[in-house]
Design a protein around this motif. Structure first.
Motif, PDB file in Angstrom:
ATOM      1  N   PHE A  34      -3.572  12.361  -1.230  1.00 15.29           N
ATOM      2  CA  PHE A  34      -2.946   9.995  -0.303  1.00 15.29           C
ATOM      3  C   PHE A  34      -3.858   9.678  -1.404  1.00 15.29           C
ATOM      4  CE2 PHE A  34      -7.962  11.790   0.650  1.00 15.29           C
ATOM      5  CZ  PHE A  34      -7.841  10.777   0.978  1.00 15.29           C
ATOM      6  N   GLY A  35      -3.408   8.660  -1.145  1.00 15.07           N
ATOM      7  CA  GLY A  35      -3.472   7.318  -2.294  1.00 15.07           C
ATOM      8  C   GLY A  35      -3.526   6.945  -3.446  1.00 15.07           C
TER       9      GLY A  35
ATOM     10  N   TYR B   6     -10.274   5.783   6.011  1.00 12.36           N
ATOM     11  CA  TYR B   6      -9.033   5.849   7.126  1.00 12.36           C
ATOM     12  C   TYR B   6      -7.735   5.076   7.510  1.00 12.36           C
ATOM     13  CZ  TYR B   6      -8.081   8.664  11.301  1.00 12.36           C
ATOM     14  OH  TYR B   6      -6.650   9.453  12.175  1.00 12.36           O
TER      15      TYR B   6
ATOM     16  N   ASN C 117      -6.540   2.514   6.686  1.00 13.74           N
ATOM     17  CA  ASN C 117      -6.140   1.458   5.086  1.00 13.74           C
ATOM     18  C   ASN C 117      -5.285   2.700   4.123  1.00 13.74           C
ATOM     19  OD1 ASN C 117      -6.234  -0.922   6.262  1.00 13.74           O
ATOM     20  ND2 ASN C 117      -8.264  -1.142   6.121  1.00 13.74           N
ATOM     21  N   ILE C 118      -6.013   4.007   3.735  1.00 16.64           N
ATOM     22  CA  ILE C 118      -5.821   4.646   2.533  1.00 16.64           C
ATOM     23  C   ILE C 118      -5.505   6.159   3.187  1.00 16.64           C
ATOM     24  CG2 ILE C 118      -6.686   5.518   0.338  1.00 16.64           C
ATOM     25  CD1 ILE C 118      -8.364   3.051   0.074  1.00 16.64           C
ATOM     26  N   PHE C 119      -5.770   6.455   3.564  1.00 13.08           N
ATOM     27  CA  PHE C 119      -5.897   8.020   4.232  1.00 13.08           C
ATOM     28  C   PHE C 119      -4.529   8.184   4.627  1.00 13.08           C
ATOM     29  CE2 PHE C 119      -6.009  11.761   6.929  1.00 13.08           C
ATOM     30  CZ  PHE C 119      -6.326  12.361   6.517  1.00 13.08           C
ATOM     31  N   GLY C 120      -3.703   9.227   4.259  1.00 15.39           N
ATOM     32  CA  GLY C 120      -2.230   9.360   5.562  1.00 15.39           C
ATOM     33  C   GLY C 120      -1.940  10.332   4.241  1.00 15.39           C
TER      34      GLY C 120
ATOM     35  N   LYS D  65      -0.053   8.249   7.852  1.00 15.15           N
ATOM     36  CA  LYS D  65       0.980   7.475   7.749  1.00 15.15           C
ATOM     37  C   LYS D  65       0.098   6.453   6.799  1.00 15.15           C
ATOM     38  CE  LYS D  65       4.635   8.576   9.394  1.00 15.15           C
ATOM     39  NZ  LYS D  65       5.350   8.911   8.542  1.00 15.15           N
ATOM     40  N   SER D  66       0.141   6.497   5.755  1.00 11.71           N
ATOM     41  CA  SER D  66      -1.188   5.679   4.657  1.00 11.71           C
ATOM     42  C   SER D  66      -0.330   4.195   4.768  1.00 11.71           C
ATOM     43  CB  SER D  66      -0.993   6.105   3.170  1.00 11.71           C
ATOM     44  OG  SER D  66      -1.559   5.433   2.447  1.00 11.71           O
ATOM     45  N   LYS D  67      -1.212   3.113   4.802  1.00 11.80           N
ATOM     46  CA  LYS D  67      -0.840   1.513   4.086  1.00 11.80           C
ATOM     47  C   LYS D  67      -0.798   1.430   2.492  1.00 11.80           C
ATOM     48  CE  LYS D  67      -2.835  -0.091   8.336  1.00 11.80           C
ATOM     49  NZ  LYS D  67      -3.898  -1.225   8.841  1.00 11.80           N
TER      50      LYS D  67
END
Length: 911
Positions: A522-523, A669, A671-674, A702-704
């Motif tokens: 992620f990220g 968790y 805003n970034i994790f997904g 889902k991640s932002k």
């Protein structure tokens, strides 16, 4: 391997060795069945050899374990550490097997030898193919009675064992434990360290060592355990062939008879050494492992120290006076001890922590024991035993430990007695043994009415076990061939969505166990900048509570499911590994969905993790190995401190932890994790459709932010460096040296570099570095090299590491770089190269017999968009390699004068 094989054949034909002549004779010793419990059968030869056979057709491995019933308990005056020293010497060769480490390496064996208070054992796990079983049985029948035990070997190995002793001296908590045992035992040898007394190690006369060997290494003092994939009839025939001609000595072996008198007052030990983190502890005398009270003592330890429900954990860790608590009920042949230890960070009052520890134990003794805690401890034991029973090779080693305690059947009897332990039993043993006058208290500072407790004698084992039949035999699995071709045929790959891949390898396993791994990426480097601490700690918090379940409820659910999991991570990565039975898969994956989708993120749990992490950082600030490794990683990956790939100092890590808040975790968790990308792998007994269904729901995260894999491209330093780290008052030093260069594992030079590394230092004791630094010159207890290359990034590294006495580090440095130079200048002779190729391929194959390792390989392939065809090609490339290609590849990428070298130790101390 071929050279060793032809030596054996030649010797058999010419009868040049007395032992081989005996092997060739008709077996004079008959083998009789003694008893059988849960598919494990005991036999005995009339020459006194005890045999345990545990066939498991579901594995492709076989383990041969030879246990000699001699440990530190049997050592006399001036013999401290002799049993352990002999363990090392028995690897030094015989006439039939002049180079034992190499003979084992050539067959890809996983091997070791260990010494403890009541026994010494030697074991090797090999592929069950070909003549490996016969090789292992012949090897043990040879080295247990015909080892050289030469003066010249003693001179080099003595320094190796001394260095192992020095390594232990670096651990203040371990030393505190030993000091408490020493104070607790006035007469019995359990108060003496198995590794021995330094003076005895350095001064032992060779004739004394040879005499100790002849006294205890005798046919009627040995038990041979064979576990894994083999035929009973074949194993018995081979045992009869090689062990049968060995005669039982006429003189009976003496039994030990020293009995520790009751303790008549609390004893105290104070340890003062350089360090950052203090410790307090207490030990109590308790009965032997065969005594009926021992199962209740084992449950008592779990009730006291388990996380997060243990009374000591709640009082001391949650109460912020200790960073951790641990305990152990030592069950030995003779009466043992019950130990509790607690670590204390530098800000706490050590004396108050010690007082609270003892006060909490006293209050516990006076209060009724919670039935829930007892049942929880019993459930956790059942899970541990269930998982152990899934691995016949581990069971074989465990049986040898219980045999040394008195009888191998105690392994099963102890399990049965655990199920019968009541809260009243736990309180009774606490009140009986955990008394002040029966205790020895220890305190580690970084810089009076008799109440004798009579410890019961060990019971009559014949009466205790007379009618014992054991429990049900566990269901067997099926044989699985770990060849690359069979793995290709057995594995199904595909996608659950465009960014989620899977690889499933269903097979029947012992106890219907399955290994499941889920890797989430992620990220990106921009959004994850300065979030390293949050990325590492968020995974740890996931299992410490959800919106619906407390940490304890999660622990209890996993214990009831008899499952284990580990969730860990770093910047942009979260890894989940699961081990459970087929019937628990649905329950575990449902719980995992809750953990990932509904985390509680407790600020209290975060503080506990932060304190424990800072505790470890403080310890590492004075440890040579930790300091050397951290500095080397910083030098090999010199990113700016704002980069997500930056390696911080221990001080910087502590500062980052101090600043970390629960809001930082929640922000990561939310805003970034997904799931940017993910791989799901399952190996073992499972329903693929069920796993896929759960995985889709679990990975619906889902991640932002946009996902972009964080690249880690290596850049070779323009010039090398040699850096020295001073660690005062540390007996052991660490040598590390490394170099990085831009290369993937798909590069044509990869196989040559991997082969070079195997020959130079990663191929166990029988490697160029192992032969010289440890075997020949005795400079270090451990020395090895390591090479790895990433599957996706241009990032490869070659490293060498060794632990040694500080006074020997210069010699180690000279030897390491001399061997690297010889490898480049002189190359590899044909015999060494051919044997190395064969052993390297054998090692790769035996690695694939472990489901967790196989799952890791499959996951790596998915991430790199490749299949097992890569490994098929890799094996072919290794077979077609030439020695020139290996040397050329190593010479091209590994330049000695560009390597970063670290020395860490106390180099000002006069030895």
């Amino acid at each position: 391997m071929l050279r060793t094989f032809f030596m054996v054949v030649l010797s058999l034909l010419t009868s040049q060795l007395g032992l081989l002549s005996a092997f060739a004779q008709e077996t004079k010793s008959t083998i009789k069945e003694v008893t059988s419990i849960e598919n494990i059968t005991e036999y005995k030869m009339d020459n006194g050899l005890k045999i345990l056979l545990y066939p498991d057709p579901s594995t492709s491995k076989v383990t041969v374990n030879a246990t000699v019933f001699v440990g530190s308990r049997h050592e006399g005056y001036g013999e401290g550490g002799m049993a352990h020293l002999l363990e090392h010497m028995v690897f030094k060769g015989t006439k039939l097997h002049p180079d034992i480490p190499k003979a084992l390496k050539d067959r890809g064996a996983i091997m070791n030898g260990t010494t403890w208070v009541d026994r010494t054992n030697y074991f090797e796990t090999l592929s069950s193919e070909g003549d490996n079983l016969e090789f292992a049985i012949r090897l043990e029948a040879d080295r247990l009675f015909n080892s050289f035990i030469r003066r010249e070997d003693l001179l080099s190995e003595m320094t190796v064992v001394r260095n192992e002793f020095e390594r232990g001296e670096n651990d203040p908590v371990g030393i505190l434990s030993q000091r408490m045992l020493s104070a607790a035992y006035d007469w019995h040898n359990y108060g003496k360290s198995t590794i021995g007394n330094r003076a005895d190690i350095e001064r032992v006369p060779i004739d004394k060592l040879q005499g100790f060997y002849k006294k205890y290494y005798r046919i009627d003092n040995i038990m041979l355990v064979i576990a894994g994939n083999f035929k009973k009839e074949q194993a018995l025939a081979l045992i009869g062939k090689y062990f049968g001609p060995i005669q039982k000595p006429d003189t009976p072996l003496e039994s030990t008879y020293t009995e520790e008198p009751p303790q008549d007052g609390q004893r105290q030990v104070v340890l003062r050494r350089v360090g950052k983190v203090g410790a307090v502890g207490v030990v109590y005398h308790t009965p032997s492992s065969s005594h009926p009270d021992f199962p209740a003592l084992d449950i008592l330890e779990e009730v006291l120290t388990s996380q997060p429900s243990g009374i000591l954990y709640k009082t001391m860790v949650l109460g912020k006076v200790a960073t951790s608590v641990s305990g152990y009920a030592f069950g030995w042949h003779d009466p043992g001890v019950f130990e509790i230890m607690a670590s204390v960070d530098g800000t706490a009052d050590i004396d108050k922590t010690r007082s609270l520890l003892l006060e909490t134990i006293e209050k516990f003794r006076a209060s009724p024991v919670d039935k829930t805690e007892v049942e929880r401890a019993k459930t956790k034991f059942a899970r541990s035993r269930s998982l152990l029973m899934s691995d016949s090779n581990r069971i074989g080693i465990s049986l040898s430990d219980w045999a040394a305690k008195g009888d191998w059947r105690l392994f099963f009897l102890f399990r049965d007695l655990i199920t019968k332990v009541t809260p009243e039993d736990v309180q009774r043993v606490a009140q009986t043994y955990l008394t002040q006058n029966n205790s020895t208290v220890g305190t580690y500072y970084p810089t009076d009415k008799a109440e004798r407790i009579k410890i019961p004698a060990s019971p009559d084992l014949n009466a205790l076990l007379k009618d014992y039949k054991g429990g049900q035999v566990m269901a067997q699995g099926e044989f699985f061939d770990p060849s690359v071709e069979n793995i290709i045929q057995s594995t199904t790959t595909g996608t659950l969505s465009p960014n989620i891949k899977y690889a499933y390898l269903p097979k029947k396993t012992r106890n219907q166990v399955v290994t499941i791994s889920i890797d989430i990426h992620f990220g990106n480097d921009k959004d994850l900048a300065e979030k390293n601490s949050a990325s590492a700690i968020m995974p740890l918090l996931l299992t410490r509570g959800t919106q619906k379940k407390t940490r304890q409820e999660i622990e209890d659910t996993m214990a009831k499911l008899q499952a284990q999991w580990r969730i860990s991570g770093s910047s942009g990565e979260l890894q989940i590994s699961i081990l459970c039975r087929k019937d628990a898969v649905n329950g575990v994956l449902e719980l995992l969905h809750e953990v990932l989708h509904e985390p509680a993120f407790s600020s209290e749990e975060l503080e506990i993790i932060k304190r424990q992490s800072k505790d470890l950082l403080e310890k590492n600030k004075t440890e040579p190995g930790a300091l050397a490794n951290r500095l080397l990683q910083r030098k090999l990956s010199p990113y700016p401190n704002t980069d997500v790939r930056y390696t911080p100092t221990f001080e910087e890590s502590a500062e980052r932890l101090n600043k970390l808040t629960i809001e930082d975790i929640k922000d990561l968790y939310k805003n970034i994790f997904g799931v940017g990308e993910a791989e799901v792998v399952a190996v073992g007994d499972f329903d693929p459709q069920s796993v896929s269904g759960h995985a889709k729901k679990i990975l619906d995260l889902k991640s932002k932010v946009a996902f972009k894999k964080i690249e880690k491209t290596a850049k070779t330093a323009d010039k090398g460096e040699k850096l020295i780290i001073d660690t005062p008052d540390k007996e052991n030093a660490m040598f590390m040296s490394g170099i990085v260069f831009p290369l993937k594992d798909s590069d044509p030079d990869f196989v040559g570099l991997a082969m070079a590394d195997f020959i130079i230092g990663s191929g166990s004791l029988s490697s160029r570095l192992g032969n010289r630094v440890r075997q020949k010159e005795g400079l270090a207890y451990g020395v090895r090299s390591g090479f790895d290359a990433d599957a996706e990034d241009l990032s490869a590294r070659f490293m060498v590491m060794a632990s040694c006495n500080p006074s020997k580090i210069k010699n180690v440095d000279v030897a390491v770089f001399d061997e690297i130079k010889k490898f480049i200048d002189a190359g590899i002779d044909a015999t060494e190269f051919a044997e190395g190729q064969k052993a390297f391929l054998a090692q790769m194959k035996i690695e694939r017999t472990t489901d967790s390792r196989l799952a890791s390989i499959l996951a790596e392939n998915l991430s790199a968009n490749r299949s097992m065809e890569f490994y098929k090609s890799l094996e072919l490339k290794i077979k077609n390699l030439t020695s020139k290609e290996v040397v050329d590849a190593f010479k091209k990428h590994v330049t000695a004068d560009k390597m970063i070298t670290i020395w860490a130790g106390d180099f000002n101390k006069k030895n």
